[in-house]
Design an enzyme around this catalytic site. Structure first.
Site, PDB file in Angstrom:
ATOM      1  CG  HIS A 264       5.113   0.708   2.932  1.00 21.05           C
ATOM      2  ND1 HIS A 264       4.976   2.033   2.513  1.00 21.05           N
ATOM      3  CD2 HIS A 264       5.091   1.232   4.030  1.00 21.05           C
ATOM      4  CE1 HIS A 264       3.987   2.443   3.230  1.00 21.05           C
ATOM      5  NE2 HIS A 264       4.322   1.938   4.490  1.00 21.05           N
TER       6      HIS A 264
ATOM      7  CG  HIS B 120      -0.184   0.304   2.519  1.00 22.70           C
ATOM      8  ND1 HIS B 120       0.480  -1.122   2.858  1.00 22.70           N
ATOM      9  CD2 HIS B 120      -0.163   1.144   3.374  1.00 22.70           C
ATOM     10  CE1 HIS B 120       1.464  -0.562   3.915  1.00 22.70           C
ATOM     11  NE2 HIS B 120       1.162   0.779   3.831  1.00 22.70           N
TER      12      HIS B 120
ATOM     13  CG  ASP C  90       2.049   5.476   4.664  1.00 22.50           C
ATOM     14  OD1 ASP C  90       1.620   3.997   4.554  1.00 22.50           O
ATOM     15  OD2 ASP C  90       2.947   5.616   5.049  1.00 22.50           O
TER      16      ASP C  90
ATOM     17  NE  ARG D 265       9.760  -4.721  10.662  1.00 25.69           N
ATOM     18  CZ  ARG D 265       9.016  -3.409  10.512  1.00 25.69           C
ATOM     19  NH1 ARG D 265       7.702  -3.879  10.148  1.00 25.69           N
ATOM     20  NH2 ARG D 265       9.230  -2.558   9.425  1.00 25.69           N
TER      21      ARG D 265
END
Length: 332
Positions: free
Chosen positions: A262, A205, A207, A272
Site C-alpha cells: 500500500h 510498502h 507492514d 489527511r
C-alpha cells in the site's frame, strides 16, 4: 505543518495517475457483528490482505479526542513540533521515512504502545501536562488492540486452528513490540502544477508486523496494490477501520494470507490525518508457519525471530521485498 519551498517538491517521488478501475467497490467490507464475518475475513485475507470493518466497538469519543490532539499538534510551528523529535525511534519526524533515504510528503509521531512510556519529550503536543495526551493515546490504543485481537481470533477460528488465541496472544503479551503512528499529510497546492501526476506521501510498502489497524479522517490518498500490480484508491471513511495483513501473519499462515502492498498519495487541497496501530509480537518470538496449517506442505519460509526480522526491515528501503531474505529457495 510541513512547509516546503517550491523547488523542494522536486526532491519527492511523483507517479503517474492509476488507470480507472471498476474494482473500487470490491474492497471487502466486514461487519464484525454478523455471524458470516469469519468466512468473509478469510476470503479478504487470502485475496486482498486488506479489508474494512464496521461495528467495530471502538468508542467514537476515543477516536475524536485523539484526532483533536493530533490536529492541534500538527498545526504548531515546525520549531515547536521539532521539540518532540527527532524520532529515536519514538517522537516527531518529517519528510524522512526511516534511515535509508526514503522521503515522503508527510510528518508523523511514532509512539510505543507501552503505557509506561515517558511522554515528557512530547509535552509540546498538548502545550500542557502531557498526561492528557498519554491518556488519549492509551484509551484509543487499548480499544483498537482489543478489536485487533478479536479479528485475529476470528481468523484463527476460520483457519480451524484449535488454539483460538494463537495470533492474539502475541499482541496481548506484556513484551509485545507493538507501535502506534500518527501521520499528517499536509495539502500540497503545487500538485496542480505536476500535470496530473501524483506526489507520494508515503511510498509503497508492506507492514512487517502481524496486523495493522488504520483509521483516517475523511480525506482520500490511501491506495492498495492488487495482485495484478494495479493500484486502486480506497474511499475514505472516518467512522470505520481498515485492516492490513502484515508480513509476520503471511509467514505464520505459510503464505495463505498475503500482506498487502500500500501507499499514500498527497492531496492538493485537503489535509489527511491517519492513525495506525501496528500489532507486533515480542522481540524474542519465533516467527514460522504454524504446523497445524502445513498439512504435509513444505514451509515457504525460514524460521526467524521478530527481532531479526525487524532489524532486517529497518535496514531496507520501503519498496524492498523484506520477506525475500527469509524465503526458502525451492530445490532445482
Amino acid at each position: 505543518m510541513v512547509v516546503l519551498s517550491k523547488p523542494a517538491i522536486e526532491q519527492f517521488c511523483v507517479v503517474k495517475p492509476s488507470k480507472p478501475t471498476t474494482l473500487l467497490h470490491a474492497i471487502p467490507l466486514i461487519d464484525l457483528s454478523k455471524p458470516d464475518s469469519k468466512n468473509l475475513l478469510l476470503k479478504a485475507c487470502e485475496e486482498f490482505g486488506f479489508f474494512k470493518v464496521i461495528n467495530h466497538g471502538v468508542p467514537i469519543d476515543f477516536i475524536s479526542k485523539l484526532e483533536s490532539h493530533a490536529i492541534k499538534f500538527f498545526s504548531l510551528p515546525l520549531s515547536e513540533k521539532e521539540r518532540a523529535g527527532p524520532p529515536d525511534p519514538f517522537g516527531y519526524g518529517n519528510k524522512c521515512i526511516g534511515p535509508n533515504g526514503d522521503v515522503g510528503w508527510v510528518e508523523y509521531l511514532l509512539l510505543t504502545t507501552n503505557p509506561e512510556f515517558n511522554y515528557q519529550k512530547l509535552a509540546s503536543i498538548c502545550g500542557e501536562n502531557p498526561q492528557t495526551f498519554r491518556c488519549a493515546v492509551n484509551d484509543y490504543v487499548s480499544a483498537v488492540k482489543n478489536m485487533a485481537c478479536e479479528i485475529l481470533e476470528v481468523m484463527a477460528e476460520g483457519l480451524k486452528i484449535q488454539q483460538r488465541n494463537v495470533f492474539s496472544k502475541l499482541l496481548k503479551d506484556e513484551q509485545s513490540d507493538s507501535v502506534f503512528r500518527v501521520n499528517h499529510y499536509p495539502p500540497c497546492p503545487e500538485l496542480q502544477e505536476l500535470n496530473g501526476r501524483n506526489l507520494i506521501g508515503f511510498g509503497a510498502h508492506t507492514d512487517p508486523q502481524i496486523i495493522s489497524v488504520l483509521r483516517s479522517n475523511n480525506t482520500s490518498g490511501l491506495q492498495i496494490s492488487l495482485r495484478d500490480g494495479n493500484w486502486i484508491s480506497v474511499p475514505p471513511d472516518q467512522n470505520s477501520f481498515f485492516i492490513n495483513v502484515g508480513d509476520s501473519l503471511q509467514v505464520m499462515t505459510n503464505g495463505r494470507f498475503k500482506s498487502v502492498r500500500h501507499r499514500v498519495l498527497a492531496n492538493s487541497l485537503k489535509s489527511r490525518v491517519s492513525m495506525i496501530y501496528f500489532g507486533g509480537p515480542p522481540l524474542s518470538e519465533k516467527i514460522a508457519p504454524l504446523p497445524s496449517l502445513m498439512e504435509g506442505e513444505d514451509s515457504l519460509y525460514k524460521e526467524f525471530t521478530w527481532f531479526e526480522y525487524k532489524k532486517s526491515a529497518y535496514k531496507s528501503k520501503l519498496a524492498d521485498n523484506r520477506l525475500g531474505l527469509f524465503e526458502k529457495v525451492a530445490a532445482s
